[in-house]
Design an enzyme around this catalytic site. Structure first.
Site, short mmCIF file in Angstrom:
data_model
loop_
_atom_site.label_atom_id
_atom_site.label_comp_id
_atom_site.label_asym_id
_atom_site.label_seq_id
_atom_site.Cartn_x
_atom_site.Cartn_y
_atom_site.Cartn_z
N ILE A 15 6.16 8.05 -2.82
CA ILE A 15 7.92 7.74 -3.15
C ILE A 15 8.19 8.74 -4.37
CG2 ILE A 15 9.09 5.99 -4.22
CD1 ILE A 15 7.00 3.87 -3.49
N THR A 127 5.79 -2.79 -8.96
CA THR A 127 5.60 -3.43 -7.46
C THR A 127 6.12 -5.00 -7.63
OG1 THR A 127 3.90 -3.85 -5.75
CG2 THR A 127 3.14 -3.23 -8.03
N ASP A 128 6.12 -5.40 -6.59
CA ASP A 128 6.47 -7.11 -6.27
C ASP A 128 5.00 -7.93 -6.27
OD1 ASP A 128 5.65 -6.17 -3.72
OD2 ASP A 128 7.10 -7.33 -2.60
N GLU A 129 3.95 -6.97 -6.10
CA GLU A 129 2.70 -7.47 -6.12
C GLU A 129 2.16 -8.00 -7.48
OE1 GLU A 129 -0.21 -5.44 -3.65
OE2 GLU A 129 1.29 -4.36 -2.53
N TYR A 152 -5.76 -3.81 -7.95
CA TYR A 152 -4.65 -3.16 -8.15
C TYR A 152 -3.08 -3.65 -8.64
CZ TYR A 152 0.03 -1.04 -6.23
OH TYR A 152 1.28 -0.41 -6.18
N ALA A 154 -3.13 -6.32 -10.42
CA ALA A 154 -3.56 -6.62 -12.09
C ALA A 154 -3.18 -5.41 -12.88
CB ALA A 154 -5.06 -7.22 -11.93
N LYS A 156 -1.19 -2.89 -12.22
CA LYS A 156 0.07 -2.67 -12.38
C LYS A 156 0.79 -3.70 -13.20
CE LYS A 156 2.43 -0.09 -10.41
NZ LYS A 156 2.79 1.24 -10.51
N LYS A 191 -1.90 3.55 4.55
CA LYS A 191 -0.98 2.10 4.45
C LYS A 191 -0.76 1.86 5.89
CE LYS A 191 -1.15 2.60 0.08
NZ LYS A 191 -0.34 3.55 -0.59
P1 NAD Z 1 0.75 7.41 -3.66
O1 NAD Z 1 -0.43 6.94 -3.67
O2 NAD Z 1 1.54 7.85 -2.38
O3 NAD Z 1 1.43 8.40 -4.70
C1 NAD Z 1 0.59 8.36 -6.05
C2 NAD Z 1 0.58 9.79 -6.57
O4 NAD Z 1 0.20 9.65 -8.16
C3 NAD Z 1 -0.17 10.87 -6.07
O5 NAD Z 1 0.56 11.82 -5.75
C4 NAD Z 1 -1.49 11.01 -6.77
O6 NAD Z 1 -1.97 12.27 -6.92
C5 NAD Z 1 -0.73 10.69 -8.28
N1 NAD Z 1 -1.71 10.18 -9.24
C6 NAD Z 1 -2.63 9.46 -9.25
N2 NAD Z 1 -3.58 9.41 -10.36
C7 NAD Z 1 -2.79 10.16 -11.09
C8 NAD Z 1 -2.88 10.69 -12.63
N3 NAD Z 1 -3.86 10.04 -13.11
N4 NAD Z 1 -2.21 11.51 -13.25
C9 NAD Z 1 -1.10 11.84 -12.29
N5 NAD Z 1 -0.81 11.79 -11.28
C10 NAD Z 1 -1.71 10.82 -10.53
O7 NAD Z 1 1.95 5.96 -3.94
P2 NAD Z 1 3.32 5.67 -3.72
O8 NAD Z 1 3.25 4.76 -2.53
O9 NAD Z 1 4.14 6.99 -3.85
O10 NAD Z 1 3.52 4.93 -5.00
C11 NAD Z 1 4.36 5.21 -6.22
C12 NAD Z 1 4.50 4.27 -7.31
O11 NAD Z 1 5.29 3.36 -6.50
C13 NAD Z 1 3.07 3.57 -7.55
O12 NAD Z 1 3.20 3.48 -8.96
C14 NAD Z 1 3.02 2.36 -6.92
O13 NAD Z 1 2.52 1.14 -7.60
C15 NAD Z 1 4.69 1.96 -7.02
N6 NAD Z 1 4.98 1.26 -5.40
C16 NAD Z 1 4.66 1.60 -4.38
C17 NAD Z 1 5.13 0.63 -3.19
C18 NAD Z 1 4.98 1.05 -1.89
O14 NAD Z 1 5.15 0.32 -0.87
N7 NAD Z 1 4.26 2.39 -1.66
C19 NAD Z 1 5.84 -0.29 -3.43
C20 NAD Z 1 6.37 -0.80 -4.74
C21 NAD Z 1 5.92 0.13 -5.78
P1 TYD Z 2 -0.48 -1.99 2.67
O1 TYD Z 2 0.23 -0.77 3.63
O2 TYD Z 2 -2.00 -1.70 2.23
O3 TYD Z 2 0.43 -2.39 1.59
P2 TYD Z 2 0.28 -3.77 0.52
O4 TYD Z 2 -1.43 -4.19 0.72
O5 TYD Z 2 0.50 -3.12 -0.83
O6 TYD Z 2 1.17 -4.90 1.16
O7 TYD Z 2 -0.59 -3.24 3.78
C1 TYD Z 2 0.65 -3.77 4.17
C2 TYD Z 2 0.19 -5.21 5.05
O8 TYD Z 2 -0.80 -4.69 5.94
C3 TYD Z 2 -0.66 -6.07 4.18
O9 TYD Z 2 -0.44 -7.18 4.64
C4 TYD Z 2 -2.23 -5.49 4.82
C5 TYD Z 2 -1.84 -5.31 6.15
N1 TYD Z 2 -2.92 -4.27 6.66
C6 TYD Z 2 -3.36 -4.72 7.78
O10 TYD Z 2 -3.51 -5.55 8.65
N2 TYD Z 2 -4.55 -3.39 8.38
C7 TYD Z 2 -4.46 -2.32 7.69
O11 TYD Z 2 -5.37 -1.45 8.35
C8 TYD Z 2 -3.75 -1.98 6.50
C9 TYD Z 2 -3.88 -0.72 5.80
C10 TYD Z 2 -3.10 -3.02 6.10
#
Ligand code: NAD
Ligand code: TYD
Length: 338
Positions: A15, A127-129, A152, A154, A156, A191
């Protein structure tokens, strides 16, 4: 008028890199950007390669827990947006230490540095989690009690509470967004969506946890980035906003959409042992951000998913490099005996 300087942490992740792209490609680029990332397994400089050398953009490899580097950088910044996190629930089940360190202690380091240097706005990407899980009905609102179920979520939630406390105690200018599941380009292939797409391109089965009837509310990453910017630029200090796609989908249905797009049949589905503590349903009520700030999601899910799958088909070298490296050790350890 000189541009505001924005520090974007976790900028080389999924993101964060999409957020940098949104700011840089905006016709009236209004910010000078410092992109910071520790480049953990999830951080990838290829996600930012196209911006290297552009004016008003620089990259710093640093850990948000490193107080001296963070203090020095924040001295010159007006805005900080914190994407940096350990972000994968399954990894947090295998070990929570890096989650507590980066997600809570890292946030504390950023907050103290921002407080000391009096920045204009600190934004926490949450996150909504943090709200835990829902039954068949109902939605998460901003007043839903926090009840995180995974290490995770917890960690956040811990960060959110610290941010909230800094606002209450010091009048610190913070905002928080709590977003639902994102999808789109540059999504790390651990993911659900990118893992399943890339497995299927390689004719491998897809591991559906349990019955696959868990529900997530999917939002395109570009819509999430716009929501964050909208909050940074317009929201009151101390405010919290839920962000969601109004787009609930069962995991099994998403799996079947991906199979169909790639011309594969259901024999590629492998039901594996469920995730421990697996949250059954997430659903966001995003009416507050719509009513207060006018933000709404734009990308249609079917179209966004199709474009995302096409991106993975056209960018094999990006994900093949990831899937052939260190990441495979995690995959074998986590999925090996399920
Ligand atoms: P991601 O894992 O793709 O990216 C996380 C980045 O943070 C990576 O580039 C990693 O190298 C960097 N990082 C990790 N530890 C670090 C540290 N100690 N110092 C500096 N950089 C560090 O994750 P994402 O999916 O891009 O998520 C970004 C943010 O959005 C997170 O805070 C996550 O909780 C939140 N979020 C993600 C989702 C989703 O669906 N992916 C949804 C809601 C919120
Ligand atoms: P994920 O992409 O890990 O996001 P989050 O756990 O943050 O919601 O998972 C999305 C949903 O997909 C979640 O209900 C877990 C499920 N999932 C699988 O069924 N198989 C998989 O291999 C993965 C990574 C996730």
């Amino acid at each position: 008028m000189s541009k505001k300087k924005i520090l974007i942490t976790g900028a080389a992740g999924f993101i964060g890199s999409n957020f940098v792209r949104m700011l840089i490609t905006h016709p009236e680029q209004q910010y000078d950007i410092i992109a910071l990332d520790a480049l953990t397994y999830a951080g990838n400089l290829k996600n930012l390669a196209e911006f290297e050398g552009k004016s008003g953009y620089s990259f710093v490899k640093a850990d948000i827990c490193d107080e001296s580097v963070i203090n020095e950088l924040i001295q010159e910044c007006d805005i900080v947006v914190n994407f940096a996190a350990e972000s994968h629930v399954d990894r947090s089940i295998m070990g929570s230490e890096p989650f507590v360190r980066t997600n809570i202690e890292g946030t504390r380091v950023l907050l103290d540095a921002c407080k000391q240097h009096g920045i204009d706005r600190y934004h926490q990407v949450s996150t909504d989690e943090v709200y835990g899980t829902l039954g068949k009905t109902g939605f998460f609102t901003e007043t839903t009690p926090l009840a995180p179920n995974s290490p995770y979520s917890a960690s956040k939630a811990g960060a959110d509470l610290l941010v909230r406390a800094y606002h209450e105690t010091f009048g610190f200018p913070a905002t928080i967004t709590r977003c639902s599941n994102n999808y789109g380009c540059w999504h790390f292939p651990e993911k659900l969506i990118p893992l399943f797409v890339t497995n299927l391109i390689d004719n491998k089965k897809v591991p559906v946890y349990g019955d696959g009837m868990q529900v997530r509310d999917w939002l395109h990453v570009t819509d999430h980035c716009k929501a964050i910017l909208c909050v940074i630029e317009n929201a009151n200090d101390g405010s919290i906003y839920n962000v969601g796609g109004n787009n609930e989908q069962y995991n099994i249905d998403i799996t079947k959409m991906i199979l169909k797009h790639l011309n594969k049949d259901d024999s590629y589905i492998e039901h594996v042992t469920d995730r421990l503590g697996h949250d059954r349903r997430y659903a966001i009520d995003a009416s507050k951000i719509k009513n207060d700030l006018g933000w709404e999601p734009i990308v249609n899910f079917e179209q966004g998913l199709a474009e995302t799958i096409e991106w993975y088909l056209n960018n094999e070298s990006w994900w093949r490099k990831i899937k052939s490296g260190e990441y495979m050790k995690f995959y074998e350890q986590y999925y090996g005996n399920r």
